[in-house]
Design an enzyme around this catalytic site. Structure first.
Site, PDB file in Angstrom:
ATOM      1  N   ARG A 382      33.109 -35.055  61.057  1.00 25.88           N
ATOM      2  CA  ARG A 382      34.218 -35.785  60.435  1.00 25.88           C
ATOM      3  C   ARG A 382      35.322 -35.956  61.461  1.00 25.88           C
ATOM      4  NH1 ARG A 382      33.375 -35.087  54.816  1.00 25.88           N
ATOM      5  NH2 ARG A 382      32.575 -33.045  54.212  1.00 25.88           N
ATOM      6  N   HIS A 442      25.819 -30.322  61.659  1.00 24.38           N
ATOM      7  CA  HIS A 442      27.102 -29.753  61.279  1.00 24.38           C
ATOM      8  C   HIS A 442      27.745 -28.973  62.429  1.00 24.38           C
ATOM      9  CE1 HIS A 442      29.737 -26.989  58.767  1.00 24.38           C
ATOM     10  NE2 HIS A 442      30.046 -28.165  58.288  1.00 24.38           N
ATOM     11  N   TYR A 475      43.938 -26.898  58.471  1.00 20.35           N
ATOM     12  CA  TYR A 475      42.870 -25.912  58.327  1.00 20.35           C
ATOM     13  C   TYR A 475      43.035 -24.815  59.367  1.00 20.35           C
ATOM     14  CZ  TYR A 475      40.208 -29.395  55.578  1.00 20.35           C
ATOM     15  OH  TYR A 475      39.787 -30.300  54.633  1.00 20.35           O
ATOM     16  N   ARG A 572      36.048 -17.381  51.495  1.00 18.71           N
ATOM     17  CA  ARG A 572      37.074 -18.225  50.878  1.00 18.71           C
ATOM     18  C   ARG A 572      36.739 -18.598  49.441  1.00 18.71           C
ATOM     19  NH1 ARG A 572      37.431 -23.923  53.349  1.00 18.71           N
ATOM     20  NH2 ARG A 572      35.936 -24.400  51.695  1.00 18.71           N
ATOM     21  N   HIS A 600      39.072 -21.810  57.132  1.00 22.63           N
ATOM     22  CA  HIS A 600      37.880 -22.593  57.459  1.00 22.63           C
ATOM     23  C   HIS A 600      37.072 -21.981  58.606  1.00 22.63           C
ATOM     24  CE1 HIS A 600      35.777 -26.476  58.605  1.00 22.63           C
ATOM     25  NE2 HIS A 600      35.672 -26.500  57.296  1.00 22.63           N
TER      26      HIS A 600
END
Length: 717
Positions: A382, A442, A475, A572, A600
């Site tokens: 992203r 990822h 984050y 989290r 994160h």
């Protein structure tokens, strides 16, 4: 260590939390931030917006996926013993309780606390006559042209309702006639109109866009009598993946999937309390929904995500003091970044405490402009569509460097943006690939190849967060620059795998990539910790991640805890493991941190009989990450950096402001429900620590500069 422990059945469903219910509890902790009156007012509004947005995505992805399983006739239970339908029912039951609390918080916050601060959300009929005339004129000029009313009758079938859209269900008739006509009016939020319409620019009075439209329906339906006007909102399933194993063109497949998502089945209908039973049933029938299970009556604002509009008001006195990341103290502007990385071998980055722009951003900028750099390889999951990251990559290609980018087209809700970015980069001459068929990419990795004085050298960045300049300010993530021959070779192997898909026997010396190596290695290291645990040399495992869902990892942690290893987890949101179960998990502790920054980072620590190991990277301990994604963890070997990570985790494990501790029954309790006003959270302390590191390095530089000056003076004398 054996897989079985006498007297303990690790397949017992009571040992495991349901993933969906565990996540819903996390969203409760987010909602708690909205009702915490010790926090600045607009920060509370922000958390209410986040909790609403989170719930939208939960329905789109999780409930949508479970509904698909029910339709497919899947009856298999999860490790916690629930079938797909039982999970949906349990979620609905939990959400009903959550909804009541959310409505109470929203009503108190939006119509009491905001009003006390001078921010009023009013009905049109609460405005003065002059204000009503003024807002009607604004409507006619700025909203009216955006609206397209649609009638519903035999000649006009029920219209398509787009995902997350607000709509007015209008009943009307001609004067002196009894026959009722129906119409749908889409509220054009995000299509050029704000949800919160300012009455005039001189104060902070707002009316909701849907209320403004309702009060001006006579302009949309001139000469008609308005019988009723009722608000509703829909949520569609976002699980629309196709089988890419048989796709000839992955880009075309993703584009087709996105088109299908627009018309995917509706999984939730939200309505207001005053909607008639007849109309509620009519809408549910038109959308193929079960009126009892799939229709949610909301007594607070529909579409809480729109509250971001209020958060963006320029009222700094109602927000946290704006945090400005510091520049990493070792990355001075005066020196080439590659020389600095080569000197220090490893440089740890803590975002947002340290600047992303002047570290990772600068790394790519100098790679693009340094004449000695020959190539750049990068994964991209992203990023911001307007990111300088993309501009640097394009500039590098224009400067004649070999640039290869692995773009993940299936990044949830960012598919369309990534397709556009991929096309833009290809047009600039960048070699764009889409990863390995059947796996999401990822991993967060950049590899820069530079012609140094001793030949080609490889510089690597590995992180826990996306290469996204905007979220890097919001984050909490970890990254590392590494100049190490083995890591450089491993990164090269990883990119060769990503660009070819071939993976017969790749040899990794430092990296732990998924899906081939990582999961097995983590389980082996957990088992090793249990095997070397003793009274004189107690074992310790510390993991920090977003979610702990993989059943095999959880079972391994249970076995280690049963053997006496202390297991401390910073998780989290979703967490399957349960601490404090007698005879099983008394040695397990689970903490969840909720604060101004979204946690994160992923860190994996093993005491290893004193030969400590720290790993950071992109992977959560989830089945999807470990078995169906390309991930990468890297060891942190420099002792000063390991000390930073140790300090990071210690602060979070002992936080007294934003920490929640998981109980044996699956509930969470605030570690300190009533912290004193102004008490420092672990995130506040990490800000101070980053500043302290900067000051220490600056002081050291000044001392060295003075010493150098003294030596020069002595030589002259």
């Amino acid at each position: 260590m054996g897989s079985n422990v006498p007297g303990i059945d690790f397949n017992n469903p009571s040992l495991y939390q349901n993933r969906e219910l565990s996540w819903l509890k996390f969203n409760d902790r987010v909602l708690y931030q909205a009702k915490n009156k010790k926090s600045p007012l607009l920060e509370r509004v922000k958390f209410l917006a986040i909790s609403g947005s989170n719930m939208d995505e939960f329905y789109m992805k999780r409930i949508g996926g479970l509904k698909q399983q029910v339709i497919a006739g899947i009856l298999k239970t999860t490790v916690d013993g629930l079938t797909p339908q039982q999970q949906i029912d349990a979620c609905h039951q939990y959400i009903d309780t959550y909804q009541s609390e959310k409505e109470r918080v929203a009503k108190d916050l939006l119509f009491n606390d905001l009003s006390k601060a001078g921010i009023e959300i009013l009905k049109c009929n609460q405005l003065t006559g002059e204000e009503q005339e003024q807002i009607r004129e604004q409507f006619y000029d700025n909203i009216f042209p955006l609206i397209t009313p649609q009638s519903i009758d035999p000649a006009h079938p029920f219209p398509f309702i787009s995902n997350l859209s607000l709509n007015l269900f209008v009943t009307l008739r001609y004067p002196d006639e009894q026959d009722i006509s129906l119409a749908r009016v889409k509220v054009p939020v995000g299509s050029g109109a704000d949800r919160f319409q300012r009455v005039n620019p001189h104060d902070l009075k707002f009316v909701l866009l849907e209320d403004l439209i309702e009060n001006n329906l006579d302009l949309l339906f001139p000469g008609m009598e308005i019988v009723s006007c009722e608000l509703f909102r829909v949520t569609r399933n976002a699980n629309t993946s196709k089988d890419e194993e048989h796709a000839d063109d992955l880009l075309e497949l993703i584009e087709t999937t996105l088109k299908y998502r627009r018309v995917a089945p509706i999984v939730r209908l939200q309505v207001v309390p005053d909607m008639s039973t007849l109309h509620r049933g009519q809408l549910a029938a038109e959308m193929g929904l079960d009126e009892k299970k799939d229709v949610a009556v909301s007594r607070c604002l529909l579409g809480l995500r729109d509250l971001w509009e209020l958060y963006r008001l320029e009222m700094p006195e109602l927000k946290e003091v704006n945090h400005l990341p510091i520049d990493h103290p070792l990355l001075t502007k005066e020196r080439n970044i590659f020389h600095t990385i080569r000197e220090h071998k490893e440089i740890l980055l803590q975002h947002p405490y340290e600047s992303f722009a002047t570290s990772v951003g600068r790394f790519l900028y100098e790679a693009a402009t340094d004449p000695k750099v020959r190539g750049i390889k990068m994964t991209l999951y992203r990023t911001d569509p307007d990111s300088e990251i993309i501009n640097y990559l394009i500039r590098a290609a224009q400067n004649g460097k070999q640039v290869a980018v692995v773009v993940e087209l299936k990044a949830s809700f960012d598919e369309q943006a990534n397709i556009k970015l991929a096309s833009r980069m290809e047009e600039a001459g960048i070699h764009v690939t889409y990863g390995v068929v059947g796996l999401k990419t990822h991993a967060k990795v950049i590899l820069v190849i530079r012609q140094d004085f001793k030949g080609l050298r490889r510089y690597v960045h590995i992180g826990t967060g996306n290469y996204h300049p905007v979220t890097s300010r919001l984050y909490s993530d970890i990254g590392i620059f590494i100049y190490n021959k083995d890591v450089g070779r491993d990164a090269t192997e990883l990119f060769n795998y990503l660009t070819t898909g071939f993976s017969p026997k790749r040899d990794y010396k430092k990296l732990l990539p998924a899906p081939k190596i990582l999961k097995k290695t983590l389980i082996d290291k957990i088992g090793r910790e249990a095997a070397c645990h003793s009274k004189n040399h107690p074992g310790l495992i510390r993991f920090k991640m977003n979610a702990l869902e993989d059943v095999d990892i959880v079972k391994a942690l249970y076995r280690a805890a049963h053997a006496g290893v202390k297991v401390e987890l910073l998780v989290r949101d979703s967490c399957r493991i349960l601490p404090g179960i007698p005879g099983v998990s008394e040695n397990v502790r689970v903490i969840s941190i909720v604060g101004r920054f979204l946690e994160h980072a992923r860190i994996y620590y093993f005491h290893n009989n004193g030969n400590e190991e720290f790993f950071i990277g992109s992977a959560d301990a989830m089945k999807r990450n470990l078995e169906f994604r390309v991930e990468a963890l890297v060891p942190v070997e420099k002792e000063s950096l390991r000390e930073q990570l140790r300090e990071f985790m210690e602060l979070q494990l002992h936080d007294k402001v934003g920490a929640w501790e998981l109980q044996a029954d699956g509930s969470y309790q605030s570690v300190n429900p009533n912290p004193r006003k102004g008490a420092a959270s672990c995130q506040d302390k990490l800000i101070k620590l980053a500043e302290k590191r900067q000051h220490e390095v600056q002081r050291l530089r000044k001392r060295k500069s003075r010493q150098k000056g003294d030596v020069t003076l002595k030589k002259k004398s």
